[in-house]
Enzyme design. Structure first.
Site, mmCIF file in Angstrom:
data_model
loop_
_atom_site.group_PDB
_atom_site.id
_atom_site.type_symbol
_atom_site.label_atom_id
_atom_site.label_comp_id
_atom_site.label_asym_id
_atom_site.label_seq_id
_atom_site.Cartn_x
_atom_site.Cartn_y
_atom_site.Cartn_z
ATOM 1 N N LYS A 88 0.833 -1.205 0.000
ATOM 2 C CA LYS A 88 0.000 0.000 0.000
ATOM 3 C C LYS A 88 0.872 1.262 0.000
ATOM 4 C CE LYS A 88 -3.969 -1.629 2.715
ATOM 5 N NZ LYS A 88 -4.984 -1.442 1.665
ATOM 6 N N ARG A 126 -10.498 -11.122 2.165
ATOM 7 C CA ARG A 126 -11.418 -12.113 1.583
ATOM 8 C C ARG A 126 -10.791 -13.499 1.595
ATOM 9 N NH1 ARG A 126 -11.562 -8.970 -4.058
ATOM 10 N NH2 ARG A 126 -11.297 -7.262 -2.570
#
Ligand code: BES
Ligand code: MN
Ligand code: ZN
Length: 457
Positions: free
Chosen positions: A239, A313
């Site tokens: 990120k 997820r």
């Protein structure tokens, strides 16, 4: 933890008058004429948010005026939460009805919250003598749950890694005599949680799956699953600095599941509760999982990694597969899952997904009545195509559009239960609002708790 709520029903509590343009003349009549002269002299007007302390006998506090929204404004049921910052120390009571007395009392308690782990806050001694109609224990349990979630989320990753998150879950379990186990480190491979292991294996703090159970096994099964990414660097698809800055809160889903569990257990709802928390740090090292790696999940579905930053997820996929194995009546998962959900709905309105229209409608009603907003997004089947992989059963990411939906569709592949509810939330208040101090926040859990309490109370 001490609650601000008392139920003494005594008359020495300082009255809080909730005023609007409509009722102000009546309130003035109810007050000493001297006090209403004082209010006028002090320039008090019944405009939402205005506040005035009234003098009493012998220099004491005589009362408080707090203005609410008038009939042509949209009421914020939490507006009285501002009183937490405005009131001097003392014991107060509602002299008349705010828009919603229960939510007003709750907002005052929630507005008093401060994160004090690393720096002491100014000591406040505000008590609220609750109207007899309100359930003091119930409110105290809710405040306790919100406090738990906020504390967990606000605690930075150096003090809230996977091991400490497990400790927090164990502490909660002990309080309610729940059973709890954790599968840690390489045992995740042995017990077939390959995705949780792959995401968490690069970190110094071992990944784990926390599994807590409570309640009579004969009751309907409700399973809560919470994303416990204690810090999300993004992994190798790292990120940028601004995106990483707040990622201590990426265990907000886990905090939500624990807080909801706390309310359910404190209330003694007639359910068989299970809480599953895959707890990891999405870190970078020589053992990091990589883009284009392929893993066989617990369910047997092969997953190609399109982006290591779509880690939530992945760990939820294995946890949901386990949740699904004993066929609960309801599976609800909570996760700070996608930036896309925030682009769609902003920080304050979590997105929820379910195929169960009745559940969705019921949840929307409780979101309104609890002032715990939620909005439904579709499990839009045609977008399944975006998850295609050339070499595996599925990719872990979709395209650049509809990211909250493709994330939800990805997870749906690992559950067969029709009664599956997925909530994509932010878990954070960036700018303080009434009853919602800046920092970690419990979202969606009060609404779902109200729904469960109605079903299983
Ligand atoms: N934890 C983030 C999502 C997130 C970011 C939630 C900021 C709330 C605030 C999640 O793990 C993530 O990085 N998601 C990616 C997915 C993408 C790589 C497909 C995202 O949303 O950008
Ligand atoms: Mn991520
Ligand atoms: Zn994440």
């Amino acid at each position: 933890m001490d609650s601000i709520f008392v139920t003494r029903g005594t008359t020495d509590a300082i009255p809080i008058w909730f005023v609007t343009a409509a009722n102000y003349p009546d309130v003035q009549k109810a007050l000493d004429s001297e006090l209403s002269t004082f209010a006028a002299a002090a320039g008090f007007e019944p405009k939402a948010g205005r506040f005035l302390v009234l003098p009493g006998k012998n220099g004491a506090l005589g009362g408080v005026l707090f203005a609410l929204e008038g009939p042509d404004e949209t009421p914020d049921p939490f507006l009285p939460g501002r009183l937490a910052q405005l009131l001097p120390d003392g014991t107060y009571r509602f002299a008349n009805e705010p828009h919603d007395a229960r939510l007003a009392a709750l907002a005052m308690a929630l507005g008093l919250y401060r994160f004090t782990r690393y720096r002491k806050a100014e000591a406040r001694a505000i008590k609220l003598d609750l109207p007899q109609s309100l359930d003091r224990d119930e409110l105290a349990h809710i405040v306790e749950a919100v406090t738990l979630a906020r504390d967990l989320i606000n605690t930075p990753a150096n003090d809230m890694g996977p091991a400490q998150l497990e400790q927090a879950a164990r502490k909660l379990a002990a309080r309610h005599s729940a059973t709890i186990n954790a599968v840690v480190g390489d045992d995740l491979l042995e017990q077939n949680f390959p995705l949780i292991h792959a995401v968490g294996r690069a970190a110094a703090g071992a990944p784990r799956l926390i599994d807590m159970s409570w309640g009579d096994a004969a009751n309907p099964k409700v399973t809560l699953v919470g994303k416990g990414v204690c810090f999300d660097t993004g992994g190798l698809d790292i990120k940028p600095d601004t995106g990483m800055l707040n990622m201590k809160k990426d265990m907000g889903g886990a905090a939500t599941a624990l807080a909801l569990a706390s309310m359910i257990m404190a209330r003694g709802l007639k359910v068989r509760l299970r809480v599953l928390i895959p707890a990891v740090e999405n870190s970078i090292s020589g053992t990091s999982f990589r883009p284009r790696d392929v893993y066989t999940s617990r369910k047997g579905i092969t997953v190609e990694i399109g982006n290591t930053d779509a880690e939530g997820r992945l760990i939820l996929a294995d946890a949901l597969a386990l949740a699904d194995e004993d066929k609960p009546e309801l599976i609800a998962d909570f996760a700070t899952l996608t930036g896309a959900a925030r682009v769609a709905l902003g920080p304050d309105v979590p997105a929820f997904f379910t195929d169960d229209d009745a559940l969705a409608a019921e949840l929307m009603r409780y979101a309104a009545s609890e002032n715990d907003p939620l909005w439904r997004l579709p499990l839009w089947r045609p977008y399944e195509a975006m998850l295609e992989s050339k070499i595996a059963d599925t990719n872990n990411v979709g395209g650049s559009q509809g990211g909250a939906i493709t994330a939800a569709l990805f997870m749906r592949r690992f559950v067969t239960a029709k009664f599956w509810l997925h909530i994509d939330l932010f878990a954070w208040t960036a700018a303080a609002k009434a009853g919602r101090p800046e920092g970690g926040e419990l979202q969606a859990a009060r609404a779902l708790y109200a729904l469960l309490a109605a079903r299983y109370g």
